[in-house]
Design a protein around this motif. Structure first.
Motif, PDB file in Angstrom:
ATOM      1  N   PHE A 154       0.824  -1.195   0.000  1.00  8.33           N
ATOM      2  CA  PHE A 154       0.000   0.000   0.000  1.00  8.33           C
ATOM      3  C   PHE A 154       0.865   1.255   0.000  1.00  8.33           C
ATOM      4  O   PHE A 154       1.796   1.402   0.779  1.00  8.33           O
ATOM      5  N   GLY A 155       0.534   2.179  -0.913  1.00 10.33           N
ATOM      6  CA  GLY A 155       1.265   3.427  -1.039  1.00 10.33           C
ATOM      7  C   GLY A 155       0.572   4.312  -2.053  1.00 10.33           C
ATOM      8  O   GLY A 155      -0.581   4.045  -2.451  1.00 10.33           O
ATOM      9  N   PRO A 156       1.241   5.370  -2.526  1.00 11.16           N
ATOM     10  CA  PRO A 156       0.645   6.273  -3.508  1.00 11.16           C
ATOM     11  C   PRO A 156       0.217   5.528  -4.776  1.00 11.16           C
ATOM     12  O   PRO A 156       0.943   4.690  -5.289  1.00 11.16           O
ATOM     13  N   GLY A 157      -0.987   5.831  -5.241  1.00  9.27           N
ATOM     14  CA  GLY A 157      -1.499   5.223  -6.463  1.00  9.27           C
ATOM     15  C   GLY A 157      -2.384   4.016  -6.253  1.00  9.27           C
ATOM     16  O   GLY A 157      -3.137   3.627  -7.153  1.00  9.27           O
ATOM     17  N   ASP A 159      -4.961   3.600  -4.068  1.00  7.27           N
ATOM     18  CA  ASP A 159      -6.373   3.977  -3.990  1.00  7.27           C
ATOM     19  C   ASP A 159      -6.955   4.220  -5.387  1.00  7.27           C
ATOM     20  O   ASP A 159      -8.103   3.859  -5.663  1.00  7.27           O
ATOM     21  N   GLN A 160      -6.159   4.821  -6.251  1.00 11.29           N
ATOM     22  CA  GLN A 160      -6.614   5.074  -7.615  1.00 11.29           C
ATOM     23  C   GLN A 160      -6.854   3.770  -8.362  1.00 11.29           C
ATOM     24  O   GLN A 160      -7.836   3.632  -9.102  1.00 11.29           O
ATOM     25  N   HIS A 163      -9.987   2.160  -7.292  1.00 10.97           N
ATOM     26  CA  HIS A 163     -11.102   2.843  -7.967  1.00 10.97           C
ATOM     27  C   HIS A 163     -11.306   2.265  -9.374  1.00 10.97           C
ATOM     28  O   HIS A 163     -12.447   2.058  -9.818  1.00 10.97           O
ATOM     29  N   GLN A 164     -10.222   1.985 -10.081  1.00 13.31           N
ATOM     30  CA  GLN A 164     -10.328   1.378 -11.412  1.00 13.31           C
ATOM     31  C   GLN A 164     -10.945  -0.010 -11.330  1.00 13.31           C
ATOM     32  O   GLN A 164     -11.778  -0.378 -12.162  1.00 13.31           O
ATOM     33  N   VAL A 165     -10.528  -0.774 -10.327  1.00 13.38           N
ATOM     34  CA  VAL A 165     -11.088  -2.118 -10.145  1.00 13.38           C
ATOM     35  C   VAL A 165     -12.584  -2.029  -9.875  1.00 13.38           C
ATOM     36  O   VAL A 165     -13.380  -2.811 -10.428  1.00 13.38           O
ATOM     37  N   LYS A 166     -12.992  -1.085  -9.051  1.00  9.77           N
ATOM     38  CA  LYS A 166     -14.418  -0.903  -8.767  1.00  9.77           C
ATOM     39  C   LYS A 166     -15.197  -0.561 -10.031  1.00  9.77           C
ATOM     40  O   LYS A 166     -16.364  -0.924 -10.170  1.00  9.77           O
ATOM     41  N   GLU A 186       1.418  -4.999   2.945  1.00  8.30           N
ATOM     42  CA  GLU A 186       0.672  -5.600   1.848  1.00  8.30           C
ATOM     43  C   GLU A 186      -0.830  -5.569   2.097  1.00  8.30           C
ATOM     44  O   GLU A 186      -1.300  -5.694   3.219  1.00  8.30           O
ATOM     45  N   ILE A 187      -1.570  -5.363   1.010  1.00  5.11           N
ATOM     46  CA  ILE A 187      -3.004  -5.600   0.997  1.00  5.11           C
ATOM     47  C   ILE A 187      -3.315  -6.330  -0.305  1.00  5.11           C
ATOM     48  O   ILE A 187      -2.474  -6.406  -1.205  1.00  5.11           O
ATOM     49  N   TYR A 188      -4.503  -6.867  -0.392  1.00  4.17           N
ATOM     50  CA  TYR A 188      -4.935  -7.556  -1.603  1.00  4.17           C
ATOM     51  C   TYR A 188      -6.096  -6.790  -2.228  1.00  4.17           C
ATOM     52  O   TYR A 188      -7.017  -6.364  -1.533  1.00  4.17           O
ATOM     53  N   ILE A 189      -6.007  -6.619  -3.530  1.00  4.18           N
ATOM     54  CA  ILE A 189      -7.049  -5.931  -4.282  1.00  4.18           C
ATOM     55  C   ILE A 189      -7.946  -6.989  -4.906  1.00  4.18           C
ATOM     56  O   ILE A 189      -7.477  -7.858  -5.656  1.00  4.18           O
TER      57      ILE A 189
END
Length: 207
Positions: A154-157, A159-160, A163-166, A186-189
């Protein structure tokens, strides 16, 4: 999230159950929570070394399914007859190479991570670049209604990108499983039910 004792228990459990790495329990938790894998599915695992996610996915999809792993390193596990492996650089992998194995996939998984430098912003940027490559590939090879799950620091970019995945999936979100180490960034998208697949090369033949 979780004590050192808990983390060690995941490692011991993986060894006892014959999995190549403790990370298998991250996938297991997310599969159980979000219903990612079923019998007969075609699954692409990008950045699959050493192979615990492939082992788990192969067991879930069974002989009627297919698991395809991709990694720049060789696998550390044996695959069943419904398993395939491509040794390749994730950042250079093309949809054509993947679609040569199957015409489309139900699920794209990725636990890939860059070689860390200890420089936080550099590691986050490298991880995001990998995730973006995996996401682009997933959109090219997933069937409509398919699912996507990939790791990122997790870092800059990030969250964006969520948003694309959503925008492309009916459900898009970030998730940190219990088996992730407490200090890990780490996180999982997750993307569930792809709304519309991008144009693909027709891999069907006449007759």
């Amino acid at each position: 999230m979780g004590s050192r004792k808990d983390q060690d228990s995941y490692y011991r459990r993986a060894k006892q159950e014959g999995f190549a790495a403790r990370s298998v329990y991250k996938l297991q938790e997310m599969d159980q929570r979000y219903g990612l894998l079923r019998q007969g599915m075609r699954v692409l695992d990008i950045g699959c070394h050493p192979g615990s996610w492939l082992q788990y996915a192969a067991g879930r999809v069974g002989p009627g399914g297919l698991v395809l792993g991709v990694d720049i390193q060789e696998l550390a596990v044996d695959l069943p007859r419904w398993g395939r492996f491509i040794q390749a650089d994730v950042l250079k992998l093309t949809p054509a190479e993947v679609l040569a194995v199957a015409p489309a996939f139900d699920v794209v998984l990725s636990d890939v991570a860059p070689r860390t430098t200890g420089v936080r912003h550099a590691d986050e940027a490298a991880s995001l670049a990998m995730l973006e490559a995996v996401f682009d590939l997933a959109l090219a090879v997933l069937r409509p209604g398919g699912s996507f799950l990939a790791k990122v620091y997790f870092g800059p970019g990030v969250d964006q990108l969520i948003h694309q995945v959503k925008g492309r999936f009916k459900l898009g979100k970030g998730h940190k499983p219990a088996a992730s180490k407490a200090a890990s960034k780490e996180i999982y998208i997750l993307g569930r039910e792809l709304k519309n697949a991008l144009p693909q090369v027709d891999t069907q033949t006449e007759g």
